[in-house]
Each structure stands twice: as C-alpha cells, then as structure tokens.
Design a protein around this motif. Structure first.
Motif, PDB file in Angstrom:
ATOM      1  N   ILE A  30     -13.695 -53.748 -87.159  1.00 25.87           N
ATOM      2  CA  ILE A  30     -14.080 -52.410 -86.685  1.00 25.87           C
ATOM      3  C   ILE A  30     -15.192 -51.845 -87.553  1.00 25.87           C
ATOM      4  O   ILE A  30     -16.184 -51.299 -87.056  1.00 25.87           O
ATOM      5  N   ALA A  31     -15.038 -51.990 -88.875  1.00 29.68           N
ATOM      6  CA  ALA A  31     -16.044 -51.464 -89.809  1.00 29.68           C
ATOM      7  C   ALA A  31     -17.401 -52.114 -89.584  1.00 29.68           C
ATOM      8  O   ALA A  31     -18.442 -51.455 -89.616  1.00 29.68           O
ATOM      9  N   ALA A  32     -17.397 -53.426 -89.335  1.00 28.54           N
ATOM     10  CA  ALA A  32     -18.655 -54.138 -89.117  1.00 28.54           C
ATOM     11  C   ALA A  32     -19.331 -53.706 -87.821  1.00 28.54           C
ATOM     12  O   ALA A  32     -20.561 -53.703 -87.722  1.00 28.54           O
ATOM     13  N   ARG A  33     -18.530 -53.333 -86.807  1.00 33.80           N
ATOM     14  CA  ARG A  33     -19.093 -52.942 -85.512  1.00 33.80           C
ATOM     15  C   ARG A  33     -19.567 -51.500 -85.471  1.00 33.80           C
ATOM     16  O   ARG A  33     -20.417 -51.148 -84.656  1.00 33.80           O
ATOM     17  N   LEU A  34     -19.031 -50.659 -86.327  1.00 39.83           N
ATOM     18  CA  LEU A  34     -19.195 -49.215 -86.160  1.00 39.83           C
ATOM     19  C   LEU A  34     -20.656 -48.775 -86.138  1.00 39.83           C
ATOM     20  O   LEU A  34     -21.043 -47.910 -85.351  1.00 39.83           O
ATOM     21  N   ASP A  35     -21.476 -49.356 -86.992  1.00 38.19           N
ATOM     22  CA  ASP A  35     -22.898 -49.005 -87.016  1.00 38.19           C
ATOM     23  C   ASP A  35     -23.768 -50.079 -86.381  1.00 38.19           C
ATOM     24  O   ASP A  35     -25.002 -50.048 -86.504  1.00 38.19           O
ATOM     25  N   ASP A  36     -23.128 -51.045 -85.706  1.00 44.13           N
ATOM     26  CA  ASP A  36     -23.822 -52.050 -84.895  1.00 44.13           C
ATOM     27  C   ASP A  36     -24.802 -52.887 -85.703  1.00 44.13           C
ATOM     28  O   ASP A  36     -25.877 -53.246 -85.219  1.00 44.13           O
ATOM     29  N   ARG A  37     -24.413 -53.219 -86.933  1.00 41.96           N
ATOM     30  CA  ARG A  37     -25.304 -53.999 -87.796  1.00 41.96           C
ATOM     31  C   ARG A  37     -24.932 -55.487 -87.841  1.00 41.96           C
ATOM     32  O   ARG A  37     -25.722 -56.298 -88.313  1.00 41.96           O
ATOM     33  N   TYR A  38     -23.742 -55.830 -87.384  1.00 42.97           N
ATOM     34  CA  TYR A  38     -23.232 -57.199 -87.516  1.00 42.97           C
ATOM     35  C   TYR A  38     -22.789 -57.736 -86.159  1.00 42.97           C
ATOM     36  O   TYR A  38     -22.434 -56.984 -85.246  1.00 42.97           O
ATOM     37  N   GLU A  39     -22.760 -59.079 -86.059  1.00 47.64           N
ATOM     38  CA  GLU A  39     -22.173 -59.759 -84.920  1.00 47.64           C
ATOM     39  C   GLU A  39     -21.255 -60.858 -85.444  1.00 47.64           C
ATOM     40  O   GLU A  39     -21.693 -61.735 -86.195  1.00 47.64           O
ATOM     41  N   LEU A  40     -19.975 -60.798 -85.078  1.00 45.95           N
ATOM     42  CA  LEU A  40     -19.011 -61.818 -85.505  1.00 45.95           C
ATOM     43  C   LEU A  40     -19.222 -63.067 -84.658  1.00 45.95           C
ATOM     44  O   LEU A  40     -18.997 -63.052 -83.436  1.00 45.95           O
ATOM     45  N   VAL A  41     -19.650 -64.155 -85.295  1.00 43.69           N
ATOM     46  CA  VAL A  41     -20.013 -65.360 -84.542  1.00 43.69           C
ATOM     47  C   VAL A  41     -19.198 -66.587 -84.939  1.00 43.69           C
ATOM     48  O   VAL A  41     -19.275 -67.620 -84.258  1.00 43.69           O
ATOM     49  N   ALA A  42     -18.434 -66.523 -86.027  1.00 39.58           N
ATOM     50  CA  ALA A  42     -17.683 -67.696 -86.484  1.00 39.58           C
ATOM     51  C   ALA A  42     -16.452 -67.250 -87.254  1.00 39.58           C
ATOM     52  O   ALA A  42     -16.415 -66.146 -87.802  1.00 39.58           O
ATOM     53  N   GLY A  43     -15.453 -68.123 -87.299  1.00 39.68           N
ATOM     54  CA  GLY A  43     -14.255 -67.757 -88.039  1.00 39.68           C
ATOM     55  C   GLY A  43     -13.342 -68.931 -88.326  1.00 39.68           C
ATOM     56  O   GLY A  43     -13.260 -69.878 -87.548  1.00 39.68           O
ATOM     57  N   ALA A  44     -12.673 -68.855 -89.452  1.00 41.68           N
ATOM     58  CA  ALA A  44     -11.520 -69.684 -89.773  1.00 41.68           C
ATOM     59  C   ALA A  44     -10.385 -68.678 -89.896  1.00 41.68           C
ATOM     60  O   ALA A  44     -10.032 -68.234 -90.987  1.00 41.68           O
ATOM     61  N   LEU A  45      -9.852 -68.268 -88.767  1.00 39.88           N
ATOM     62  CA  LEU A  45      -9.048 -67.054 -88.675  1.00 39.88           C
ATOM     63  C   LEU A  45      -7.587 -67.236 -89.065  1.00 39.88           C
ATOM     64  O   LEU A  45      -6.876 -66.253 -89.251  1.00 39.88           O
ATOM     65  N   SER A  46      -7.155 -68.481 -89.199  1.00 37.39           N
ATOM     66  CA  SER A  46      -5.767 -68.749 -89.590  1.00 37.39           C
ATOM     67  C   SER A  46      -5.665 -70.154 -90.145  1.00 37.39           C
ATOM     68  O   SER A  46      -6.451 -71.042 -89.782  1.00 37.39           O
TER      69      SER A  46
END
Length: 387
Positions: A30-46
């Motif tokens: 949420i924090a990364a999206r709030l000012d629209d500066r980042y795009e989540l493109v990859a993850g090792a989420l678990s």
C-alpha cells in the motif's frame, strides 16, 4: 514530495515475504502504491512454493517472476534487462540478513523491515556490504516519517527546546497478555520464537521503534543503559516487558518502556522530550497533533498541515488539516523519500536533501547494538551497560 522523475518510469519493486497470512507485506505494498512511484513486478512471497505462486497470482505478478526462494529471485532478476531496482524484505526477522545479503550481492537496492537482523555481527556484516557496494538501504522505522514527528525533530534541531535534559518514550501493547502464540496466530508465533525473532521479544518488535524514535527526534545518542527485562507470561521464551533507564551523551536522562502485556493498550507509542526552554509531547494514536510547552509562554497545540508548521513537517502532508493521516501514510512517506533517493541514484542526479531522513543501515546497526546491550544488562541483574 518530488514532482519530477528523471527515469520516466515507475521504480521496479520486488518483495521477499508478504504472501498469504502476512500482515506487514500488505502495508508495504500500500505504501509503495500511495504516491504511484513503484510497480511490484517480482516476488518470493513465501517459503512454500504453492503459497508463493497463489500470492503472486493475486498480485498480478507474472508467473515467471514468482520465485521459490530469494536467492533465485536475486540472481534471475539481476540478469534481466528489466529486473527489479529495489527489493522490499518483509519476512520474520531471521530472514532479513540472508535475504538482504542476497540482494546486495546481486546489485539490488534494499528496503528492509525492522529490526535489521538477529545479531550485532549480522548488522556489522550488512553495514560493511552496503558500504562496499554503494547500494541504497532503507530500514522502515515508519514512525520517523510522520509529519509531526519530523516537525518535532526540526524544533529540537532549531533549539526551540534548548538543551535537552529528559527523554521519555514508551510503547505499550496488550495483545500478547496471554499465550496467544499457542493459538493459530501467525504473527504471535514467530515473534515468541527466539530462532525467528532473535534476542528480543517486545524489545525487538516495538522497543526498537521506541529507541529509534527517541534518537531521531532528540538527536542524542545513548551512552549507557540499565534494563529490567522480563517474560511476564509464564513459559514465554522471549521478553514481553522491558523497562530501561537511559543516559545520553550530552548528560540527559531518559526512560524507555516497551510492553506487549499492557492490557487495554493497542499501539500506545508516546514520546516526550524536555529541554531547558520547553518540552514537546507526541502520541502515535493521535499522530496529527504535537504539543509544545515553552518555559515562558502559552502551551501550543500544533496540527499536521496547520499554521506555523515548517518545511520538514509539511513535506509528507497529502490532505488538508483536519483530515487525519497516520500509519500507512508514514510508511508511504518513507517509500516516497526512498524513491527520490533511488531515482537520483539511477539517473545520476542529486536527491532533495529532505529525502535523506529515511532510516538506513546505520540506524539498523544502532538498533541491534541497543538490543544487545539491553539483553546483556537484563541478564546481569539490571547492571549499567555502555553502548
């Protein structure tokens, strides 16, 4: 916040941890999206491949950029022309160090949740790696990015309180007043496990926030401390209540209390700083207000975005006074400030100096030195320990 973007694109963000059942990962997203500066493109989420894949699918991460391990993610993303610029590490504490080292070794900048790691030795190794690589490293002590906290910091720096004499900080919670770690509460179970949480329970989880906040606002360094460290709930392996006397490098005195067995409290982080010209008081549960009480004047209630607030206090304000901002926006301020730093780094320009307030590797090292000293003092019968 900065209105220019020399990169002409969003920052490519990866994430380690934060899959199904996680709390802090969603906060970071949420924090990364709030000012629209980042795009989540990859993850090792678990660490569980099926959970990692399902979580990535929900977040619209392409299947070939959902990884079973942070090591694989670091290597494969570093090899891509469109690989991630920065990785957010939002795992339990014991994975902060290996995940951060993997990213730094791959040339990837890091945003890491607190505390930095498990030991002072790990912290020193990370600090050396950051220095060696020249990469950016942020530690998300989010309370430092609340506008009124930054206003308080500037007031102290401007001498409005005079010479600082007393620093009082506390962070009481009550959610672990019983053995909630024995239930299906995922957040409690790892926090009560020394193998995953490290040396400190409440100390590492919220005591580090209190320690960081007090230093951020006061500008002081602790010279020595005396700590009473307790596991009040029977059978608990890590502390759930710490009370610490502090002596600062300028001669000021302080106290820090962190507890997760204070029934009735939710997130009662509170800071009071007193000098020879006045005092300030701020509470996290009422984050848009800052009390200032001058020695020879009327008490003032300063409000976020209100009259008389300086540039530091206005930097992270998004909505008009009277519309509350708080926890998520504090995280977002750190992400936006770090975006300014990272954009400048990637484009060969200079960041706004105000963006450099984001806690980094040195704050992480100091936090681990603080935790180690508190644990040492507690084991030695609440002896005075130098930092």
């Amino acid at each position: 916040m900065s209105n220019t973007n020399p990169l002409n694109r969003r920052i490519r963000l990866g994430m380690v941890g934060g899959g199904h059942g996680a709390f802090i990962g969603a906060v970071h997203r949420i924090a990364a999206r709030l000012d629209d500066r980042y795009e989540l493109v990859a993850g090792a989420l678990s660490s569980k491949p099926d959970v990692a894949r399902a979580s990535a699918e929900e977040l619209f991460i392409a299947p070939d950029r959902s990884y079973d391990s942070f090591d694989a993610m670091a290597k494969q993303e570093a090899a891509r022309e469109d690989g991630i610029d920065v990785c957010a590490i939002v795992t339990p504490n014991h994975l902060h160090f290996p995940a951060a080292m993997a990213m730094l070794d791959a040339g990837i900048h890091v945003i890491c949740d607190k505390p930095l790691c498990l030991t002072v030795e790990e912290a020193e190794t990370l600090a050396a790696k950051v220095k060696e690589t020249g990469l950016l490293f942020a530690l998300t002590h989010n309370y430092t990015a609340y506008p009124m906290v930054r206003e308080a910091r500037q007031m102290v720096a401007d001498g409005k309180l005079g010479d600082i004499r007393v620093v009082q900080v506390e962070y009481p919670q009550g959610w672990m007043a019983t053995r909630v770690e024995d239930t299906d509460n995922k957040q409690a179970s790892w926090r009560a496990d020394p193998a995953k949480a490290g040396m400190g329970g409440a100390l590492g989880d919220i005591g580090t926030h209190a320690h960081n906040l007090a230093g951020f606002v006061s500008g002081l360094e602790i010279s020595e401390l005396c700590a009473d460290v307790d596991a009040i709930v029977e059978g608990r392996k890590l502390d759930d209540n710490v009370q610490i006397l502090l002596r600062y490098n300028n001669g000021a005195r302080g106290m820090l209390w962190a507890s997760q067995v204070a029934i009735g409290h939710e997130n009662g982080l509170k800071l009071r700083v007193y000098g020879d010209k006045g005092g300030i008081e701020w509470e996290q549960e009422h984050p848009n207000h800052l009390h200032f009480r001058p020695l020879d004047g009327r008490p003032e209630l300063l409000t976020r975005g209100g009259a008389g607030i300086g540039a530091e206090g206005l930097r992270g304000v998004r909505v008009p006074p009277g519309h509350p901002e708080g926890y998520l926006e504090g995280f977002a301020n750190l992400y936006s400030d770090f975006a300014d730093q990272l954009t400048a780094c990637l484009s060969g320009t200079s960041p706004d100096p105000a963006a450099l307030l984001v806690p980094g590797i040195q704050e992480g090292l100091k936090g681990m030195q603080f935790v180690e000293a508190v644990v040492r003092s507690g084991k030695d019968g609440a002896s005075w320990v130098k930092l």
